[in-house]
Design a protein around this motif. Structure first.
Motif, PDB file in Angstrom:
ATOM      1  N   GLY A 167       0.818  -1.198   0.000  1.00  0.00           N
ATOM      2  CA  GLY A 167       0.000   0.000   0.000  1.00  0.00           C
ATOM      3  C   GLY A 167       0.858   1.256   0.000  1.00  0.00           C
ATOM      4  N   ILE A 168       0.246   2.369  -0.385  1.00  0.00           N
ATOM      5  CA  ILE A 168       0.933   3.650  -0.442  1.00  0.00           C
ATOM      6  C   ILE A 168       0.847   4.316   0.929  1.00  0.00           C
ATOM      7  CG2 ILE A 168       1.103   5.870  -1.620  1.00  0.00           C
ATOM      8  CD1 ILE A 168       1.640   3.406  -3.379  1.00  0.00           C
ATOM      9  N   VAL A 169       1.993   4.741   1.468  1.00  0.00           N
ATOM     10  CA  VAL A 169       2.030   5.321   2.802  1.00  0.00           C
ATOM     11  C   VAL A 169       2.523   6.764   2.806  1.00  0.00           C
ATOM     12  CG1 VAL A 169       2.317   3.086   3.930  1.00  0.00           C
ATOM     13  CG2 VAL A 169       4.350   4.388   3.250  1.00  0.00           C
ATOM     14  N   ASN A 170       2.952   7.279   1.674  1.00  0.00           N
ATOM     15  CA  ASN A 170       3.481   8.642   1.657  1.00  0.00           C
ATOM     16  C   ASN A 170       3.422   9.206   0.248  1.00  0.00           C
ATOM     17  OD1 ASN A 170       4.798  11.020   2.504  1.00  0.00           O
ATOM     18  ND2 ASN A 170       6.808  10.177   1.985  1.00  0.00           N
ATOM     19  N   ILE A 171       2.939  10.447   0.142  1.00  0.00           N
ATOM     20  CA  ILE A 171       2.969  11.192  -1.119  1.00  0.00           C
ATOM     21  C   ILE A 171       3.382  12.624  -0.788  1.00  0.00           C
ATOM     22  CG2 ILE A 171       1.633  12.145  -3.041  1.00  0.00           C
ATOM     23  CD1 ILE A 171      -0.140   9.719  -2.960  1.00  0.00           C
ATOM     24  N   VAL A 172       4.428  13.107  -1.458  1.00  0.00           N
ATOM     25  CA  VAL A 172       4.906  14.477  -1.261  1.00  0.00           C
ATOM     26  C   VAL A 172       5.172  15.094  -2.627  1.00  0.00           C
ATOM     27  CG1 VAL A 172       6.723  15.944  -0.315  1.00  0.00           C
ATOM     28  CG2 VAL A 172       5.946  13.939   0.975  1.00  0.00           C
ATOM     29  N   PHE A 173       4.609  16.291  -2.860  1.00  0.00           N
ATOM     30  CA  PHE A 173       4.892  16.988  -4.115  1.00  0.00           C
ATOM     31  C   PHE A 173       6.138  17.841  -3.937  1.00  0.00           C
ATOM     32  CE2 PHE A 173       4.416  20.541  -7.143  1.00  0.00           C
ATOM     33  CZ  PHE A 173       4.349  19.799  -8.321  1.00  0.00           C
ATOM     34  N   GLU A 174       7.090  17.690  -4.857  1.00  0.00           N
ATOM     35  CA  GLU A 174       8.330  18.449  -4.830  1.00  0.00           C
ATOM     36  C   GLU A 174       8.294  19.494  -5.934  1.00  0.00           C
ATOM     37  OE1 GLU A 174      12.639  16.751  -4.169  1.00  0.00           O
ATOM     38  OE2 GLU A 174      12.223  16.888  -6.323  1.00  0.00           O
ATOM     39  N   ASP A 175       8.245  20.767  -5.526  1.00  0.00           N
ATOM     40  CA  ASP A 175       8.124  21.857  -6.500  1.00  0.00           C
ATOM     41  C   ASP A 175       9.319  21.929  -7.439  1.00  0.00           C
ATOM     42  OD1 ASP A 175       5.609  23.345  -5.703  1.00  0.00           O
ATOM     43  OD2 ASP A 175       6.641  23.322  -3.786  1.00  0.00           O
ATOM     44  N   GLN A 179       7.586  16.853  -9.371  1.00  0.00           N
ATOM     45  CA  GLN A 179       7.301  15.429  -9.278  1.00  0.00           C
ATOM     46  C   GLN A 179       6.623  15.129  -7.933  1.00  0.00           C
ATOM     47  OE1 GLN A 179       8.404  12.737 -11.378  1.00  0.00           O
ATOM     48  NE2 GLN A 179       9.338  14.033 -12.914  1.00  0.00           N
ATOM     49  N   PHE A 180       5.838  14.081  -7.914  1.00  0.00           N
ATOM     50  CA  PHE A 180       5.353  13.518  -6.666  1.00  0.00           C
ATOM     51  C   PHE A 180       6.317  12.411  -6.225  1.00  0.00           C
ATOM     52  CE2 PHE A 180       1.263  15.215  -8.194  1.00  0.00           C
ATOM     53  CZ  PHE A 180       0.795  15.820  -7.031  1.00  0.00           C
ATOM     54  N   TYR A 181       6.792  12.491  -4.983  1.00  0.00           N
ATOM     55  CA  TYR A 181       7.547  11.391  -4.386  1.00  0.00           C
ATOM     56  C   TYR A 181       6.569  10.490  -3.646  1.00  0.00           C
ATOM     57  CZ  TYR A 181      12.397  12.550  -5.412  1.00  0.00           C
ATOM     58  OH  TYR A 181      13.595  12.741  -6.052  1.00  0.00           O
ATOM     59  N   ILE A 182       6.682   9.182  -3.883  1.00  0.00           N
ATOM     60  CA  ILE A 182       5.698   8.215  -3.393  1.00  0.00           C
ATOM     61  C   ILE A 182       6.419   7.123  -2.618  1.00  0.00           C
ATOM     62  CG2 ILE A 182       3.946   6.527  -4.088  1.00  0.00           C
ATOM     63  CD1 ILE A 182       3.924   8.324  -6.803  1.00  0.00           C
ATOM     64  N   VAL A 189      10.424   3.677  -2.895  1.00  0.00           N
ATOM     65  CA  VAL A 189      10.196   5.101  -3.148  1.00  0.00           C
ATOM     66  C   VAL A 189      10.226   5.329  -4.654  1.00  0.00           C
ATOM     67  CG1 VAL A 189      11.081   7.448  -2.857  1.00  0.00           C
ATOM     68  CG2 VAL A 189      11.120   5.859  -0.933  1.00  0.00           C
ATOM     69  N   TYR A 190       9.205   6.016  -5.146  1.00  0.00           N
ATOM     70  CA  TYR A 190       9.043   6.226  -6.578  1.00  0.00           C
ATOM     71  C   TYR A 190       8.834   7.711  -6.843  1.00  0.00           C
ATOM     72  CZ  TYR A 190       7.612   1.352  -5.931  1.00  0.00           C
ATOM     73  OH  TYR A 190       7.556   0.037  -5.551  1.00  0.00           O
ATOM     74  N   LYS A 191       9.020   8.079  -8.094  1.00  0.00           N
ATOM     75  CA  LYS A 191       8.682   9.423  -8.550  1.00  0.00           C
ATOM     76  C   LYS A 191       7.638   9.302  -9.662  1.00  0.00           C
ATOM     77  CE  LYS A 191      12.962  10.590  -9.462  1.00  0.00           C
ATOM     78  NZ  LYS A 191      14.138  11.387  -9.891  1.00  0.00           N
ATOM     79  N   TRP A 192       6.720  10.228  -9.670  1.00  0.00           N
ATOM     80  CA  TRP A 192       5.705  10.267 -10.718  1.00  0.00           C
ATOM     81  C   TRP A 192       5.457  11.711 -11.095  1.00  0.00           C
ATOM     82  CZ3 TRP A 192       0.842  12.284 -11.662  1.00  0.00           C
ATOM     83  CH2 TRP A 192       0.159  11.747 -12.772  1.00  0.00           C
ATOM     84  N   PRO A 193       5.396  12.020 -12.409  1.00  0.00           N
ATOM     85  CA  PRO A 193       5.172  11.160 -13.569  1.00  0.00           C
ATOM     86  C   PRO A 193       6.382  10.421 -14.126  1.00  0.00           C
ATOM     87  CG  PRO A 193       4.255  13.372 -13.932  1.00  0.00           C
ATOM     88  CD  PRO A 193       5.119  13.446 -12.747  1.00  0.00           C
ATOM     89  N   THR A 194       7.558  10.482 -13.487  1.00  0.00           N
ATOM     90  CA  THR A 194       8.679   9.661 -13.945  1.00  0.00           C
ATOM     91  C   THR A 194       8.270   8.188 -13.964  1.00  0.00           C
ATOM     92  OG1 THR A 194      10.297  11.210 -13.026  1.00  0.00           O
ATOM     93  CG2 THR A 194      11.046   8.953 -13.393  1.00  0.00           C
ATOM     94  N   PRO A 195       8.708   7.399 -14.955  1.00  0.00           N
ATOM     95  CA  PRO A 195       8.354   5.967 -14.989  1.00  0.00           C
ATOM     96  C   PRO A 195       8.723   5.266 -13.688  1.00  0.00           C
ATOM     97  CG  PRO A 195       9.364   6.625 -17.049  1.00  0.00           C
ATOM     98  CD  PRO A 195       9.474   7.813 -16.138  1.00  0.00           C
TER      99      PRO A 195
END
Length: 522
Positions: A167-175, A179-182, A189-195
């Motif tokens: 499950g997803i436990v963290n979402i932070v938008f980085e100006d 990107q959203f860090y997930i 830990v992922y970045k989106w919209p980065t693949p």
């Protein structure tokens, strides 16, 4: 990294209990003996006073009418008796824990060995609560009728892959990177919209993420489930170099990095949610490394903001404690990195406070507070009509009064933003503890501010609800078109009744994230 820990003179722990970073209240149960014994009669006033004295020593006492009789009897009152050192029937608060966990609990004296009250007083308190508690609290099935279809945001379901069950436990938008860090429950830990194939992997879930200058900070919770063990860490990356900044944190869930005293060095504030115990701690940099200071020794600290709340030119800390003595605290900075705490909003533990944001809602120059109440784990897991979103108006000198309340079962997080760009604050809300299936469309609610005294908001929900359990959310103009978008993260516990309900509704569909693209500006 050299870390020294500095404790305040009086390190007083306030206790509660929780699941993930969700809270509950520390009260309890027992079987009453009647409020008239051996010819002794006690007035309701004096019994109510006993309830306040014994059960309100570390938090606001719950209103007996806010919890059903059965849950009081079976879940809440048994643990409350143990917290008062009162041995009742065969209830054993240590039976569900490991030996190591119980040792830590005993060290903190959560359950006193010696009783704090006699059997007569306990029987009076028990009967007082049970006589006031309702048999049931009805579900408001009409709530669905108040909502309008959400058309301002275009939903897009996103999957991390069929093999990813975390499950997803963290979402932070980085100006800076747009990107959203997930973070997921498996430590990814992922970045989106980065693949999504561009990711990092940690030993435990990354609950908080910060990017300061050329440094990235990753806060690992250590242990997700309620625990007195302290295995949380903060990892720092400087370009391609990694180091462990601090270890042995007690389930940290939120980190803020800021120069509080304007000396050119950043302090690191850590919400150590903990479990029965917890704290807001601060890392202060010195020539010999970092010194750790405990600046608010209460459990359940879950998020904070830096504001000058008394307009004296110094940076203060506004923090939400979400269990035990629930509510909003302001830590006024008096002199260099010294703070005077004041609890300015108090909530009963049954309210399950889960997030706050400060905002000047009425435009009068001081900061108001919007608060999400809805944690519904642990002892009192039933739909609560008093859960939802509350706006507290600052009447000056940080004197707060509840101005309005919008009910949403299990409200988990609220974000305040002028999403429709009409000059006032709107609100995006997720509900992790929503009630399925009666109000399943309210897992996400968008409240448009109408600016009217009589009809202050208009509620919108997704046209085709995805029936996910949204745990985390953040906002940002990810498509750079001038309006603010949203990204939601799902955390579904397998085998739960909500999970089974969702599978029946979704079939084989799997969604980890939901992107809500704001269509205001095309």
């Amino acid at each position: 990294m050299n870390i020294k820990i500095k404790y305040p003179i009086k390190h007083i722990f306030i206790f509660g209990s929780f699941l993930l970073f969700f809270f509950v209240f520390s009260c309890s149960e027992n079987t009453g003996n009647g409020n008239q014994k051996n010819g002794t009669s006690t007035s309701n006033l004096s019994i109510a006073l006993k309830y306040q004295v014994y059960c309100g020593s570390c938090h606001l006492t719950p209103n007996p009418k806010n919890i059903t009789k059965t849950i009081w009897e079976k879940n809440v009152l048994p643990d409350m008796a143990s917290r008062l050192g009162y041995k009742f029937h065969n209830y054993n608060p240590y039976s569900r824990n490991s030996m190591e966990e119980n040792l830590l609990i005993r060290m903190r004296d959560i359950y006193p060995e010696n009783p704090m009250l006699d059997s007569l007083s306990w029987g009076q308190i028990y009967d007082y609560i049970i006589n006031m508690a309702p048999e049931s609290i009805p579900i408001d099935t009409l709530r669905i009728l108040r909502n309008f279809p959400l058309t301002q945001f275009k939903p897009e379901g996103i999957s991390l892959g069929e093999s990813n069950d975390a499950g997803i436990v963290n979402i932070v938008f980085e100006d800076r990177s747009n990107q959203f860090y997930i973070g997921d429950a498996g430590g990814g830990v992922y970045k989106w919209p980065t693949p999504f194939n561009s990711n990092l992997r940690f030993n435990s879930p990354v609950i908080s993420y910060n990017n300061i200058g050329n440094e990235q900070y990753f806060t690992e919770i250590g242990i997700m489930n309620p625990s007195e063990k302290s295995h949380g860490v903060i990892q720092r990356r400087q370009l391609q170099r990694w180091d462990t900044l601090v270890k042995n944190l007690h389930r940290p869930v939120f980190t803020e990095i800021v120069d509080l005293n304007n000396d050119g060095k950043n302090e690191i504030l850590i919400c150590e949610f903990g479990n029965y115990s917890g704290e807001l701690s601060m890392l202060v940099e010195s020539d010999n490394g970092y010194e750790k200071r405990i600046i608010l020794p209460v459990p359940g600290t879950i998020n904070l903001e830096i504001q000058d709340m008394n307009q004296d030119g110094k940076k203060d800390i506004v923090v939400l404690a979400s269990q035990g003595n629930e509510g909003i605290y302001i830590l006024y900075q008096t002199v260099d990195l010294q703070f005077k705490p004041e609890q300015v909003i108090k909530m009963g533990p049954e309210y399950g406070s889960s997030w706050f944001e400060s905002l000047d809602y009425d435009g009068d120059g001081d900061l108001d507070i919007v608060l999400a109440n809805g944690d519904n784990a642990d002892f009192t897991n039933f739909p609560k009509p008093y859960h939802g979103i509350r706006l507290f108006n600052n009447h000056g000198n940080n004197s707060f009064e509840e101005e309005w309340f919008y009910p949403i079962y299990g409200a988990t997080k609220v974000l305040a933003e002028d999403f429709d760009m009409d000059g006032d604050f709107d609100f995006a809300i997720i509900s992790y503890f929503n009630h399925y299936p009666d109000s399943s469309d309210q897992s996400f609610v968008y409240l448009e501010n109408l600016g009217s005294q009589d009809n202050f908001v208009k509620a919108y929900t997704l046209i085709k609800p995805l029936h996910e359990q949204w745990l985390v959310m953040d906002k940002g103009d990810v498509d750079q078109d001038g309006d603010v978008d949203l990204l939601l993260g799902s955390f579904v516990v397998p085998s739960s009744k909500d999970y089974i309900y969702q599978l029946n509704k979704k079939g084989s569909e799997k969604i980890n994230l939901l992107f809500l693209e704001n269509q205001l500006i095309n």
